[in-house]
Design a protein around this motif. Structure first.
Motif, PDB file in Angstrom:
ATOM      1  N   THR A 169      -1.441  -4.152   2.043  1.00 48.98           N
ATOM      2  CA  THR A 169      -0.925  -5.470   1.639  1.00 48.98           C
ATOM      3  C   THR A 169      -1.457  -5.836   0.260  1.00 48.98           C
ATOM      4  O   THR A 169      -0.726  -6.398  -0.570  1.00 48.98           O
TER       5      THR A 169
ATOM      6  N   THR B  52       0.689 -11.161   0.162  1.00 55.67           N
ATOM      7  CA  THR B  52       1.385 -10.511  -0.960  1.00 55.67           C
ATOM      8  C   THR B  52       1.359 -11.374  -2.228  1.00 55.67           C
ATOM      9  O   THR B  52       2.133 -11.143  -3.155  1.00 55.67           O
TER      10      THR B  52
ATOM     11  N   GLN C  75       6.956  -0.896   7.405  1.00 57.84           N
ATOM     12  CA  GLN C  75       5.812  -1.185   6.533  1.00 57.84           C
ATOM     13  C   GLN C  75       5.494   0.019   5.641  1.00 57.84           C
ATOM     14  O   GLN C  75       5.227  -0.133   4.451  1.00 57.84           O
TER      15      GLN C  75
ATOM     16  N   ALA D  97       5.173  -7.612   9.388  1.00 58.20           N
ATOM     17  CA  ALA D  97       4.697  -8.069   8.077  1.00 58.20           C
ATOM     18  C   ALA D  97       4.744  -9.585   7.929  1.00 58.20           C
ATOM     19  O   ALA D  97       4.275 -10.114   6.925  1.00 58.20           O
TER      20      ALA D  97
ATOM     21  N   TYR E 153       1.755 -11.539   6.702  1.00 61.55           N
ATOM     22  CA  TYR E 153       1.315 -11.458   5.306  1.00 61.55           C
ATOM     23  C   TYR E 153       2.232 -12.210   4.357  1.00 61.55           C
ATOM     24  O   TYR E 153       1.928 -12.338   3.188  1.00 61.55           O
TER      25      TYR E 153
END
Length: 252
Positions: free
Chosen positions: A216, A173, A25, A141, A144
């Motif tokens: 994010t 995102t 990340q 992730a 997201y």
């Protein structure tokens, strides 16, 4: 070299940073800082970046001088007068401890096949990188990033229309809004079949969102920018007072 191969090359560079203890990340966030500068150069839109803090200024330096300059660059861009620039670099700092690793990543990015990347679309390249991060279980992730196939099916079923105001209150995102924009572009020859004022609305007002997590949100801003979407995209909790502006939309 196609975008998929470029994404794999960018992803493999993460191995360079293993010794610095950097997570996937953190790596994608770090890549975003560097890719923004490179992509602005490739798109010939470096005018938004202050002189002396552009891609070629990074390339000119090496060793400790490069690391010190890069840290200064992040601070400078984080206080920029340009709103998008300021938000992307807000509170930005580098997790790369070794100057030689930073230098290797910058030179490797510069050496990629940017001609073909532009042909396929820099936005698609960036989304490929986000997808790669989401598929890596260790990155965490996935929460997201919704798989593109699922997003596309949902957009087709919802069937947004030109002139409708679309919002994603948990934007991640920004993939849903980008897919909705592309869905409408496909129906209107990239908005050439509609009136200029309608096209302007699609670019600046049709797609908005809010994301809770700061890093994010940074990725979402970069994603929107590379897809030429300028709608309101804020960082905060939609269920708090921050989200009061999010009302009267046609599509959620």
């Amino acid at each position: 070299m196609n975008n998929q191969e470029i994404v794999q090359k960018l992803w493999n560079l993460c191995n360079v940073l293993r010794d610095d203890g950097i997570t996937y990340q953190q790596y994608v966030t770090e890549l975003t800082y560097l890719l923004f500068l490179k992509m602005m150069k490739e798109q010939e839109t470096e005018g938004v970046i202050p002189e002396g803090y552009r891609w070629d200024d990074l390339l000119d330096k090496e060793g400790l001088e490069l690391k010190t300059f890069y840290q200064r660059l992040l601070l400078e861009l984080g206080s920029s007068e340009n709103e998008r620039l300021r938000l992307i670099y807000s509170d930005a700092s580098t997790s790369i401890a070794e100057p030689k690793n930073l230098e290797k990543i910058i030179k490797s990015i510069d050496a990629l096949d940017w001609y073909n990347a532009k042909e396929e679309g820099l936005g698609n390249l960036y989304e490929g990188l986000l997808e790669k991060n989401a598929s890596e279980k260790k990155s965490g992730a996935g929460q997201y990033f919704t798989p593109r196939v699922l997003i596309d099916v949902m957009v087709q079923l919802i069937d947004p229309k030109i002139g409708e105001r679309c919002a994603d209150p948990a934007a991640g995102t920004f993939g849903f809004m980008i897919a909705a924009d592309q869905y409408l572009k496909n129906q209107t020859d990239d908005y050439f079949d509609i009136e200029p004022q309608e096209a302007e609305f699609q670019k600046k007002e049709a797609f908005v969102g809010m994301e809770l997590v700061k890093d994010t949100h940074r990725l979402a801003l970069m994603n929107a920018l590379l897809h030429n979407i300028e709608g309101r995209l804020e960082q905060g909790d939609t269920l708090s007072g921050n989200g009061k502006w999010m009302k009267n939309f046609d599509v959620i």
